[in-house]
Motif scaffolding. Structure first.
Motif, PDB file in Angstrom:
ATOM      1  N   LEU A 109       0.816  -1.219   0.000  1.00 29.86           N
ATOM      2  CA  LEU A 109       0.000   0.000   0.000  1.00 29.86           C
ATOM      3  C   LEU A 109       0.848   1.267   0.000  1.00 29.86           C
ATOM      4  O   LEU A 109       0.317   2.373   0.148  1.00 29.86           O
ATOM      5  CB  LEU A 109      -0.912   0.012   1.232  1.00 29.86           C
ATOM      6  CG  LEU A 109      -2.033  -1.037   1.252  1.00 29.86           C
ATOM      7  CD1 LEU A 109      -2.669  -1.109   2.636  1.00 29.86           C
ATOM      8  CD2 LEU A 109      -3.083  -0.712   0.193  1.00 29.86           C
ATOM      9  N   GLY A 110       2.157   1.114  -0.160  1.00 29.45           N
ATOM     10  CA  GLY A 110       3.037   2.275  -0.193  1.00 29.45           C
ATOM     11  C   GLY A 110       3.230   2.924   1.165  1.00 29.45           C
ATOM     12  O   GLY A 110       3.378   4.152   1.250  1.00 29.45           O
ATOM     13  N   MET A 111       3.283   2.107   2.231  1.00 29.19           N
ATOM     14  CA  MET A 111       3.487   2.623   3.584  1.00 29.19           C
ATOM     15  C   MET A 111       4.661   1.913   4.234  1.00 29.19           C
ATOM     16  O   MET A 111       5.065   0.825   3.819  1.00 29.19           O
ATOM     17  CB  MET A 111       2.231   2.414   4.451  1.00 29.19           C
ATOM     18  CG  MET A 111       1.019   3.190   4.007  1.00 29.19           C
ATOM     19  SD  MET A 111      -0.348   3.058   5.202  1.00 29.19           S
ATOM     20  CE  MET A 111      -0.792   1.317   5.061  1.00 29.19           C
ATOM     21  N   ASN A 112       5.199   2.537   5.258  1.00 30.07           N
ATOM     22  CA  ASN A 112       6.198   1.902   6.101  1.00 30.07           C
ATOM     23  C   ASN A 112       5.704   1.936   7.542  1.00 30.07           C
ATOM     24  O   ASN A 112       4.685   2.575   7.838  1.00 30.07           O
ATOM     25  CB  ASN A 112       7.553   2.596   5.962  1.00 30.07           C
ATOM     26  CG  ASN A 112       8.704   1.594   6.076  1.00 30.07           C
ATOM     27  OD1 ASN A 112       8.590   0.571   6.759  1.00 30.07           O
ATOM     28  ND2 ASN A 112       9.807   1.883   5.415  1.00 30.07           N
ATOM     29  N   ILE A 113       6.437   1.282   8.442  1.00 28.09           N
ATOM     30  CA  ILE A 113       6.038   1.230   9.846  1.00 28.09           C
ATOM     31  C   ILE A 113       7.255   1.450  10.746  1.00 28.09           C
ATOM     32  O   ILE A 113       8.391   1.164  10.362  1.00 28.09           O
ATOM     33  CB  ILE A 113       5.372  -0.113  10.222  1.00 28.09           C
ATOM     34  CG1 ILE A 113       6.255  -1.298   9.793  1.00 28.09           C
ATOM     35  CG2 ILE A 113       3.983  -0.218   9.654  1.00 28.09           C
ATOM     36  CD1 ILE A 113       5.728  -2.651  10.248  1.00 28.09           C
ATOM     37  N   CYS A 114       6.982   1.968  11.936  1.00 25.83           N
ATOM     38  CA  CYS A 114       7.993   2.030  12.995  1.00 25.83           C
ATOM     39  C   CYS A 114       7.258   2.030  14.327  1.00 25.83           C
ATOM     40  O   CYS A 114       6.023   2.092  14.377  1.00 25.83           O
ATOM     41  CB  CYS A 114       8.900   3.248  12.850  1.00 25.83           C
ATOM     42  SG  CYS A 114       8.147   4.814  13.358  1.00 25.83           S
ATOM     43  N   ALA A 115       8.028   1.978  15.402  1.00 25.22           N
ATOM     44  CA  ALA A 115       7.419   1.947  16.735  1.00 25.22           C
ATOM     45  C   ALA A 115       8.206   2.832  17.689  1.00 25.22           C
ATOM     46  O   ALA A 115       9.421   2.761  17.757  1.00 25.22           O
ATOM     47  CB  ALA A 115       7.370   0.511  17.268  1.00 25.22           C
ATOM     48  N   ALA A 116       7.480   3.678  18.402  1.00 22.71           N
ATOM     49  CA  ALA A 116       7.987   4.518  19.493  1.00 22.71           C
ATOM     50  C   ALA A 116       6.764   5.126  20.155  1.00 22.71           C
ATOM     51  O   ALA A 116       5.661   5.106  19.590  1.00 22.71           O
ATOM     52  CB  ALA A 116       8.937   5.602  18.985  1.00 22.71           C
ATOM     53  N   GLY A 117       6.936   5.701  21.326  1.00 24.49           N
ATOM     54  CA  GLY A 117       5.789   6.232  22.060  1.00 24.49           C
ATOM     55  C   GLY A 117       5.105   7.398  21.388  1.00 24.49           C
ATOM     56  O   GLY A 117       3.888   7.601  21.549  1.00 24.49           O
ATOM     57  N   THR A 118       5.873   8.202  20.645  1.00 22.78           N
ATOM     58  CA  THR A 118       5.319   9.319  19.872  1.00 22.78           C
ATOM     59  C   THR A 118       6.052   9.400  18.545  1.00 22.78           C
ATOM     60  O   THR A 118       7.145   8.848  18.380  1.00 22.78           O
ATOM     61  CB  THR A 118       5.507  10.671  20.603  1.00 22.78           C
ATOM     62  OG1 THR A 118       6.902  10.843  20.898  1.00 22.78           O
ATOM     63  CG2 THR A 118       4.695  10.732  21.888  1.00 22.78           C
ATOM     64  N   HIS A 119       5.444  10.115  17.589  1.00 27.80           N
ATOM     65  CA  HIS A 119       6.148  10.460  16.351  1.00 27.80           C
ATOM     66  C   HIS A 119       6.916  11.748  16.619  1.00 27.80           C
ATOM     67  O   HIS A 119       6.344  12.733  17.089  1.00 27.80           O
ATOM     68  CB  HIS A 119       5.153  10.659  15.208  1.00 27.80           C
ATOM     69  CG  HIS A 119       5.804  10.864  13.878  1.00 27.80           C
ATOM     70  ND1 HIS A 119       6.367  12.071  13.513  1.00 27.80           N
ATOM     71  CD2 HIS A 119       6.000  10.016  12.832  1.00 27.80           C
ATOM     72  CE1 HIS A 119       6.875  11.961  12.296  1.00 27.80           C
ATOM     73  NE2 HIS A 119       6.665  10.713  11.868  1.00 27.80           N
ATOM     74  N   PRO A 120       8.221  11.784  16.340  1.00 30.70           N
ATOM     75  CA  PRO A 120       9.035  12.923  16.770  1.00 30.70           C
ATOM     76  C   PRO A 120       8.657  14.280  16.192  1.00 30.70           C
ATOM     77  O   PRO A 120       8.813  15.287  16.891  1.00 30.70           O
ATOM     78  CB  PRO A 120      10.448  12.520  16.336  1.00 30.70           C
ATOM     79  CG  PRO A 120      10.441  11.027  16.399  1.00 30.70           C
ATOM     80  CD  PRO A 120       9.061  10.643  15.913  1.00 30.70           C
ATOM     81  N   PHE A 121       8.183  14.350  14.930  1.00 29.42           N
ATOM     82  CA  PHE A 121       7.996  15.686  14.356  1.00 29.42           C
ATOM     83  C   PHE A 121       6.617  15.968  13.782  1.00 29.42           C
ATOM     84  O   PHE A 121       6.333  17.095  13.354  1.00 29.42           O
ATOM     85  CB  PHE A 121       9.062  15.962  13.281  1.00 29.42           C
ATOM     86  CG  PHE A 121       8.979  15.089  12.050  1.00 29.42           C
ATOM     87  CD1 PHE A 121       8.077  15.360  11.032  1.00 29.42           C
ATOM     88  CD2 PHE A 121       9.831  14.007  11.899  1.00 29.42           C
ATOM     89  CE1 PHE A 121       8.012  14.572   9.895  1.00 29.42           C
ATOM     90  CE2 PHE A 121       9.779  13.204  10.760  1.00 29.42           C
ATOM     91  CZ  PHE A 121       8.875  13.490   9.761  1.00 29.42           C
ATOM     92  N   SER A 122       5.715  15.011  13.773  1.00 25.91           N
ATOM     93  CA  SER A 122       4.407  15.238  13.158  1.00 25.91           C
ATOM     94  C   SER A 122       3.611  16.281  13.938  1.00 25.91           C
ATOM     95  O   SER A 122       3.492  16.207  15.164  1.00 25.91           O
ATOM     96  CB  SER A 122       3.611  13.935  13.101  1.00 25.91           C
ATOM     97  OG  SER A 122       2.348  14.157  12.503  1.00 25.91           O
ATOM     98  N   PHE A 170      10.392  13.246  22.015  1.00 27.29           N
ATOM     99  CA  PHE A 170      10.036  14.334  21.093  1.00 27.29           C
ATOM    100  C   PHE A 170       8.527  14.380  20.875  1.00 27.29           C
ATOM    101  O   PHE A 170       7.847  13.352  20.854  1.00 27.29           O
ATOM    102  CB  PHE A 170      10.735  14.151  19.744  1.00 27.29           C
ATOM    103  CG  PHE A 170      12.239  14.165  19.835  1.00 27.29           C
ATOM    104  CD1 PHE A 170      12.927  15.361  20.033  1.00 27.29           C
ATOM    105  CD2 PHE A 170      12.969  12.990  19.734  1.00 27.29           C
ATOM    106  CE1 PHE A 170      14.317  15.382  20.124  1.00 27.29           C
ATOM    107  CE2 PHE A 170      14.352  12.997  19.825  1.00 27.29           C
ATOM    108  CZ  PHE A 170      15.029  14.198  20.021  1.00 27.29           C
ATOM    109  N   TRP A 171       8.014  15.603  20.677  1.00 22.76           N
ATOM    110  CA  TRP A 171       6.576  15.816  20.439  1.00 22.76           C
ATOM    111  C   TRP A 171       6.416  17.040  19.551  1.00 22.76           C
ATOM    112  O   TRP A 171       6.908  18.121  19.887  1.00 22.76           O
ATOM    113  CB  TRP A 171       5.856  16.021  21.770  1.00 22.76           C
ATOM    114  CG  TRP A 171       4.383  16.279  21.694  1.00 22.76           C
ATOM    115  CD1 TRP A 171       3.764  17.495  21.610  1.00 22.76           C
ATOM    116  CD2 TRP A 171       3.327  15.308  21.685  1.00 22.76           C
ATOM    117  NE1 TRP A 171       2.402  17.345  21.567  1.00 22.76           N
ATOM    118  CE2 TRP A 171       2.098  16.007  21.613  1.00 22.76           C
ATOM    119  CE3 TRP A 171       3.303  13.910  21.736  1.00 22.76           C
ATOM    120  CZ2 TRP A 171       0.870  15.360  21.590  1.00 22.76           C
ATOM    121  CZ3 TRP A 171       2.065  13.279  21.718  1.00 22.76           C
ATOM    122  CH2 TRP A 171       0.869  13.991  21.638  1.00 22.76           C
TER     123      TRP A 171
END
Length: 371
Positions: free
Chosen positions: A87-100, A166-167
């Motif tokens: 579907l043209g996506m990637n994945i990762c895992a952490a408590g928050t997304h650093p820059f969104s 990061f938030w």
């Protein structure tokens, strides 16, 4: 009052849920991909929607031991990665997304839409990702008993799992900003203590009548019983960048819970953390969220504190024989080694200090999960 039935599961069985970030592979920004992902296979039981459309939750099967859990999570992640790539996506895992900074939309399911209405603006910015571990309990009374005994250990689990410094493009100064943010929501945070299962059942029915909760899943505490599954669910931990880290924490929780259960039956003795007055308890959660493994944990009612790293070593020594019995010692050795190298919040900050780029931080999270 009518009681809530606790459907016991195999004693000390294991389950795991991981909330993952769905990403644009080029910009590394969050992408609203859960609906097309679920549309690929609507009957897939191991993939679940989460509150926000930029997240997907994977759920393990009920596992008899840590090795079975690790194999099952690897299998699910491999399948998920293939589906996301298609579907043209990637994945990762952490408590928050650093820059969104984008307000990702809520998944349009009735329960989530009701939660959005109740939470107001907080729902718009609630884009966080957790690791949740289930341990099978023989009865409701055993579940609330272990729940009370485990509560003093929750700040330790938070410090060990912290992965959200990061938030919205800023270094928050917190090791786990995710937990700091969630504690502002009305159904999240530190759980009460219940002497018996009937006490919990009475509490829930009263809260239900008052319109606070509709179902058990509306309780979002850091630790909660799951009567329909027959488990105790540990919810305080940030999502982990690697499978190995998730399994290390699951082994730690599993050995610790069995150790606490044996202590409650008088079959084991050793190092134990004790419940504290409310303000000290709350302070320990804050310190773990703010400073992670560098925090000092308030250990007694006189206010004496020790470094969390030292307390982790005491816990590992205490649960060592239990871990041997469960064949979990190799995972706990890895956890002990990580006291020196540090959890994800330290790695993320180090990458940002070296590159000045939060995109580089997210790229490292993608690579860690892939590796």
């Amino acid at each position: 009052m009518t009681g809530i039935e606790f459907k016991s599961s195999p004693e000390f069985s294991l389950g795991m849920e991981i909330e993952l970030q769905l990403l644009n592979p080029h910009t590394l920004e969050l992408v609203d991909g859960i609906l097309p992902l679920l549309a690929q296979d609507a009957d897939n039981s191991y993939l679940q929607p989460e509150f926000k459309q930029a997240s997907v939750e994977i759920s393990s099967q009920i596992c008899r031991n840590i090795h079975e859990l690790e194999a099952n999570i690897w299998d699910i992640l491999c399948q998920l990665k293939t589906r996301c790539q298609n579907l043209g996506m990637n994945i990762c895992a952490a408590g928050t997304h650093p820059f969104s900074t984008r307000f990702t939309p809520v998944t349009p399911l009735p329960r989530y839409l009701t939660q959005q209405h109740a939470s107001g603006y907080l729902a718009e910015i609630m884009t966080t990702f957790a690791l949740q571990i289930h341990v099978g309990m023989p009865s409701g009374d055993a579940a609330v008993n272990i729940m009370g005994r485990l509560k003093p250990y929750l700040p330790i689990l938070l410090a060990l799992s912290a992965s959200s410094p990061f938030w919205s493009g800023y270094d928050t100064g917190f090791a786990s900003y995710r937990r700091c943010f969630l504690s502002s929501l009305r159904t999240y945070g530190i759980p009460p203590t219940f002497p018996t299962w009937q006490d919990f059942s009475d509490f829930f029915i009263t809260a239900q009548n008052a319109g606070i909760f509709e179902i058990i899943r509306d309780i979002h505490w850091d630790l909660r019983p799951q009567p329909n599954l027959g488990t105790l669910e540990i919810r305080i931990m940030d999502a982990q960048p690697t499978v190995k880290e998730s399994i290390m924490l699951a082994a730690f929780v599993h050995s610790l819970i069995l150790y606490l259960y044996e202590c409650s039956k008088g079959r084991k003795t050793g190092f134990l953390l004790s419940p504290l007055p409310w303000l000290m308890e709350k302070e320990n959660f804050f310190r773990a969220s703010r400073w992670g493994l560098d925090a000092n944990y308030i250990e007694d009612q006189e206010g004496n504190s020790r470094p969390i790293r030292n307390i982790v070593k005491d816990i590992l020594d205490a649960i060592g024989m239990t871990a041997d019995t469960l064949r979990e010692s190799p995972y706990l050795h890895l956890l002990a080694q990580r006291l020196d190298s540090g959890p994800s919040y330290i790695r993320q900050r180090r990458i940002f200090e070296n590159t000045g780029s939060l995109q580089a931080v997210v790229a490292s999270l993608v690579k860690e999960l892939a590796d």
